[in-house]
Design an enzyme around this catalytic site. Structure first.
Site, PDB file in Angstrom:
ATOM      1  N   LYS A   1      33.562  14.075 -26.289  1.00  0.00           N
ATOM      2  CA  LYS A   1      32.870  14.229 -27.455  1.00  0.00           C
ATOM      3  C   LYS A   1      32.878  15.815 -27.956  1.00  0.00           C
ATOM      4  CE  LYS A   1      29.434  10.684 -26.347  1.00  0.00           C
ATOM      5  NZ  LYS A   1      28.285  10.269 -25.925  1.00  0.00           N
TER       6      LYS A   1
ATOM      7  N   GLN B   1      23.309  12.639 -22.942  1.00  0.00           N
ATOM      8  CA  GLN B   1      23.988  11.489 -22.362  1.00  0.00           C
ATOM      9  C   GLN B   1      23.383  10.555 -21.530  1.00  0.00           C
ATOM     10  OE1 GLN B   1      27.252  10.905 -23.522  1.00  0.00           O
ATOM     11  NE2 GLN B   1      27.311   9.324 -22.354  1.00  0.00           N
TER      12      GLN B   1
ATOM     13  N   ASP C   1      22.335  10.381 -32.074  1.00  0.00           N
ATOM     14  CA  ASP C   1      22.585   9.051 -31.398  1.00  0.00           C
ATOM     15  C   ASP C   1      21.970   7.986 -32.158  1.00  0.00           C
ATOM     16  OD1 ASP C   1      24.486   8.968 -29.453  1.00  0.00           O
ATOM     17  OD2 ASP C   1      23.034   9.928 -27.846  1.00  0.00           O
TER      18      ASP C   1
HETATM   19  N1  GUN Z   1      26.048   6.349 -22.807  1.00  0.00           N
HETATM   20  C1  GUN Z   1      26.696   5.421 -23.265  1.00  0.00           C
HETATM   21  N2  GUN Z   1      26.869   5.386 -24.704  1.00  0.00           N
HETATM   22  C2  GUN Z   1      26.098   6.302 -24.985  1.00  0.00           C
HETATM   23  C3  GUN Z   1      25.830   6.827 -26.300  1.00  0.00           C
HETATM   24  O1  GUN Z   1      26.365   6.409 -27.192  1.00  0.00           O
HETATM   25  N3  GUN Z   1      25.061   8.008 -26.445  1.00  0.00           N
HETATM   26  C4  GUN Z   1      24.453   8.553 -25.322  1.00  0.00           C
HETATM   27  N4  GUN Z   1      23.882   9.413 -25.486  1.00  0.00           N
HETATM   28  N5  GUN Z   1      24.684   8.038 -23.919  1.00  0.00           N
HETATM   29  C5  GUN Z   1      25.491   7.140 -23.760  1.00  0.00           C
END
Ligand code: GUN
Length: 292
Positions: free
Chosen positions: A53, A97, A120
């Site tokens: 990311k 995350q 998100d």
């Molecule tokens: N863990 C797995 N997928 C995601 C996501 O799209 N965002 C976040 N913050 N954590 C995740």
């Protein structure tokens, strides 16, 4: 005829280029979109996602504020960090995350993020607005799946979409989005409690696997000519790899290719789209902050 393989990496690149173009427009006004990316602990998969990311943010000209905290961080400490990021005008989006360590409530943490910085789209206000069809940050993976369907001109209107998996991150929001008039699909949401799963998946014009179980969707579960979207990202041991593992989806890809019309591979299918949509949400957050 073998299925057409959907090139998620290439389609994601188009979305990222558009996010970079919007970022450059903001930069001309002296604003650099900034996403705070918070990782608690050292889960190897999470480290890999977060690194991906941040790399994508930098490539698009945005700032990824990399915040890594030890696994023993308390919930209170994390909530205080989020409060400070909420108040920091130079931060346009906040991503924590998941999963978080067991002693921290993901619900409490997600609810503490300012909804207008919730890149998100996980905050209850954004989830509620999504359900009601009001403007909201869309969760990145469902949004990425919808973009793939649109970009590949896979018809959803009047079609039967069968989703396997009811997570808050993927299955539930996808079900709601596909049922919107805009997509107009008939949606069946299957999960671990579904009896006779194959009897549902075999009815799917669009089959979306988001269960997190390697190769659980076998060729006999797919209607000939269906479009198959594989959201699964599973690490399975592979001694021939330097890392000791390889990624595989929820779908038995090789066999499914002989049955489906379209299919997403793993990796390079849905995964890159998730990151691309995160960039889109981040630049949107910065644009909206600018317009306030
Ligand atoms: N863990 C797995 N997928 C995601 C996501 O799209 N965002 C976040 N913050 N954590 C995740």
């Amino acid at each position: 005829m073998a299925a057409a393989i959907i090139d998620g990496a290439a389609i994601a690149q188009e979305v990222r280029a558009e996010a970079a173009r919007r970022t450059a427009q903001l930069a001309a006004q002296g604003i650099t979109p900034c996403l705070a990316v918070v990782l608690v602990g050292t889960d190897p998969a999470s480290i890999s996602y977060v690194t991906g990311k941040e790399k994508a943010l930098a490539e698009a000209g945005m700032i990824g504020r990399d915040i890594r905290l030890p696994a023993h961080t308390t919930q209170q400490e994390l909530l205080e960090l989020i409060a400070s990021l909420n108040d920091d005008a130079s931060v346009h989006g906040i991503l924590v995350q998941l999963p978080l360590p067991q002693h921290i409530s993901a619900d409490a943490v997600i609810s503490a993020i300012r909804p207008d910085k919730d890149a998100d789209g996980f905050h209850p206000i954004n989830a509620g607005n999504l359900l009601l069809g009001r403007p909201a940050y869309l969760p990145c993976t469902p949004h990425g799946v919808l973009h793939l369907l649109k970009r590949m001109q896979i018809e959803t209107n009047g079609r039967h979409a069968v989703i396997v998996g009811r997570s808050n991150i993927v299955g539930k929001p996808l079900a709601v989005l596909l049922a919107r008039r805009e997509y107009n699909a008939t949606v069946t949401l299957c999960h671990t409690g579904t009896r006779g799963l194959a009897s549902y998946t075999r009815q799917a014009d669009i089959l979306i696997a988001a269960a997190g179980k390697p190769h659980m969707i076998t060729a006999d579960m797919i209607r000939p000519g269906a479009a198959v979207i594989d959201v699964g990202v599973n690490r399975i041991p592979d001694p021939s790899k330097k890392s000791g593992f390889r990624l595989c989806g929820d779908v038995d890809f090789e066999a499914a290719c002989g049955v489906a019309s379209y299919i997403t591979p793993v990796p390079k299918g849905v995964g890159p789209m998730t990151i691309a949509m995160l960039l889109q949400n981040t630049v949107q957050a910065a644009e909206q902050a600018q317009n306030r």
